[in-house]
Design an enzyme around this catalytic site. Structure first.
Site, mmCIF file in Angstrom:
data_model
loop_
_atom_site.group_PDB
_atom_site.id
_atom_site.type_symbol
_atom_site.label_atom_id
_atom_site.label_comp_id
_atom_site.label_asym_id
_atom_site.label_seq_id
_atom_site.Cartn_x
_atom_site.Cartn_y
_atom_site.Cartn_z
ATOM 1 N N SER A 169 12.087 5.703 -1.675
ATOM 2 C CA SER A 169 11.921 5.166 -0.328
ATOM 3 C C SER A 169 13.169 5.500 0.500
ATOM 4 C CB SER A 169 11.649 3.665 -0.400
ATOM 5 O OG SER A 169 11.219 3.158 0.835
ATOM 6 N N ARG A 240 9.583 -9.465 6.972
ATOM 7 C CA ARG A 240 9.349 -9.306 5.536
ATOM 8 C C ARG A 240 7.867 -9.430 5.206
ATOM 9 N NH1 ARG A 240 11.408 -6.795 1.178
ATOM 10 N NH2 ARG A 240 11.250 -8.024 -0.727
ATOM 11 N N ASP A 333 0.151 4.489 -2.839
ATOM 12 C CA ASP A 333 1.124 4.214 -1.769
ATOM 13 C C ASP A 333 0.484 4.487 -0.406
ATOM 14 O OD1 ASP A 333 3.354 3.977 -0.112
ATOM 15 O OD2 ASP A 333 4.656 5.174 -1.413
ATOM 16 N N HIS A 363 3.381 1.179 -2.727
ATOM 17 C CA HIS A 363 4.721 1.751 -2.575
ATOM 18 C C HIS A 363 5.707 1.175 -3.585
ATOM 19 C CE1 HIS A 363 7.966 3.748 -0.505
ATOM 20 N NE2 HIS A 363 8.572 2.615 -0.223
#
Length: 399
Positions: A169, A240, A333, A363
């Site tokens: 990532s 978040r 993902d 992911h």
């Protein structure tokens, strides 16, 4: 007898979940840059420091060093237990350690907290020139700035060339920058669930999260660190929640939670669904260990990521990579789809065929499927030169 806390009795998080001077250092060491760091967007950052952790010993020829680069809300604590100074266990415990894929009996593993982060490295929660936290005055950073700071750390450790640079990532963005900008210093490269350039959709998801943070009435333009008793918890928590949905896959969420309510709560009467409780849980955890300002700075750095910027485009930049390379996608993902990793594997002449990590977790699979990731690490390291055993006591660590 168990004590049940009412909402009014649950301790409120601090204004920032950042590591602060006076907190337990844990396993951290620090590198402090001697000279100001020139920034790609203009200006410079003086007095920058990086927190980092190491495992294993550096060999006498310094050829057994591995650089492990964390994702957005990670830090230097890649391996180990949660303990004073480290609010969470290591994010790659399944890979780093004696006998592991990153075998610390053979390799010297280094994990820095990224520049702009909040767990010991210079970032918005750190003291600025005024002696108060930088806050909203912290400069704009790019991935290239962050890698330039990590180059200084490598130099201070006496590491001229990494046996392996690995990241997923956001960490994969920096790993790729290492292999393009400092190709002579990277023997092997493992890119996980990452991209050559942030896509419009990735920028859009980040933009929504940035709006959530900046819309919090306690954001104060990023100058909230010295405000007693409050911080942009709601905005960071919302960011978040949004991010976590993109980190997982729809099938996994359906299997785990479906349409079930949370316990005895009734969603028709103000209660939550179980999946909503799950997002609340991850929101609450993050606001107690992370800094909203760092979330903004790092998200903007990710949005700026374009390996081809100023290099004649992505294809020309990828052609600079000379390290033995493996690129791996997570099949489920939806945030960094496998097509992006296919572009990397096709564009890097020293890369083998694209590898696929099979995972229902989306992911986050690059963090969860440590056996599959470990097999890729072992494959890359087996193809490298034979390494002499490391010496003891260790060399290259900073006081």
């Amino acid at each position: 007898m168990n004590t049940v806390l009412t909402p009014s009795q649950v301790p409120l998080p601090p204004a920032s979940g950042a590591w602060q001077e006076g907190d337990p250092p844990g396993r951290r060491q620090w590198y402090v840059r001697e000279h100001p760091l020139a920034l790609e967007a203009g200006g410079e950052l003086g007095g920058a420091r990086l927190a980092f952790e190491t495992w294993g010993h550096l060999a006498s020829d310094r050829r057994n060093a591995v650089l492990a680069l964390h994702a957005l809300t990670g830090d230097s604590h890649a391996a180990g237990v949660a303990e004073p100074g480290h609010p969470t266990p290591g994010w790659w415990n399944g890979l780093i350690g004696p006998g592991g894929a990153l075998d610390t009996d053979r390799f010297f593993v280094v994990a820095p907290n990224v520049l702009g982060g909040c767990q010991g490295s210079t970032g918005p929660s750190s003291s600025g020139p005024s002696g108060r936290p930088w806050g909203g005055d912290f400069p704009f950073l790019t991935q290239r700035d962050q890698v330039a700071a990590e180059v200084g750390l490598a130099d201070a450790l006496g590491i001229e060339r990494w046996a392996l640079v690995v990241g997923g990532s956001m960490g994969g963005m920096r790993a790729l920058e290492w292999a393009v900008s400092y190709r002579e210093r990277v023997d092997a490269l493992l890119l996980l669930a990452t991209t050559a350039a942030a896509s419009a959709e990735q920028i859009a998801w980040a933009d929504i999260q940035l709006h959530a943070i900046r819309s919090d009435p306690h954001w104060h333009g990023g100058h909230y660190h010295h405000t007693p008793g409050s911080g942009p918890h709601d905005g960071l928590g919302q960011a978040r929640r949004i991010a976590h949905v993109t980190y997982r896959s729809e099938p996994e969420l359906q299997v785990r939670f479906g349409r079930l309510p949370q316990g005895a709560e009734d969603p028709w009467r103000g209660g939550r669904y179980r999946v909503g409780s799950y997002l609340d849980h991850h929101s609450d955890k993050l606001v107690r260990r992370f800094d909203a300002g760092s979330y903004v700075v790092l998200s903007e750095a990710m949005n700026s990521h374009d390996i081809g910027r100023g290099r004649g485009g992505v294809r020309a930049a990828l052609n600079r990579v000379s390290a033995r390379t493996l690129v791996a996608a997570v099949d489920s993902d939806r945030l960094y789809p496998p097509s992006q990793q296919a572009e990397l594997a096709a564009g890097i002449s020293s890369a083998d065929d694209l590898r696929v990590i099979e995972s229902p977790y989306g992911h986050d699979g690059f963090l969860i499927q440590t056996e599959q990731v470990g097999a890729l690490v072992r494959e890359l390291l087996r193809a490298g030169p034979a390494l002499p055993p490391p010496e003891s006591p260790p060399h290259g660590q900073l006081a």
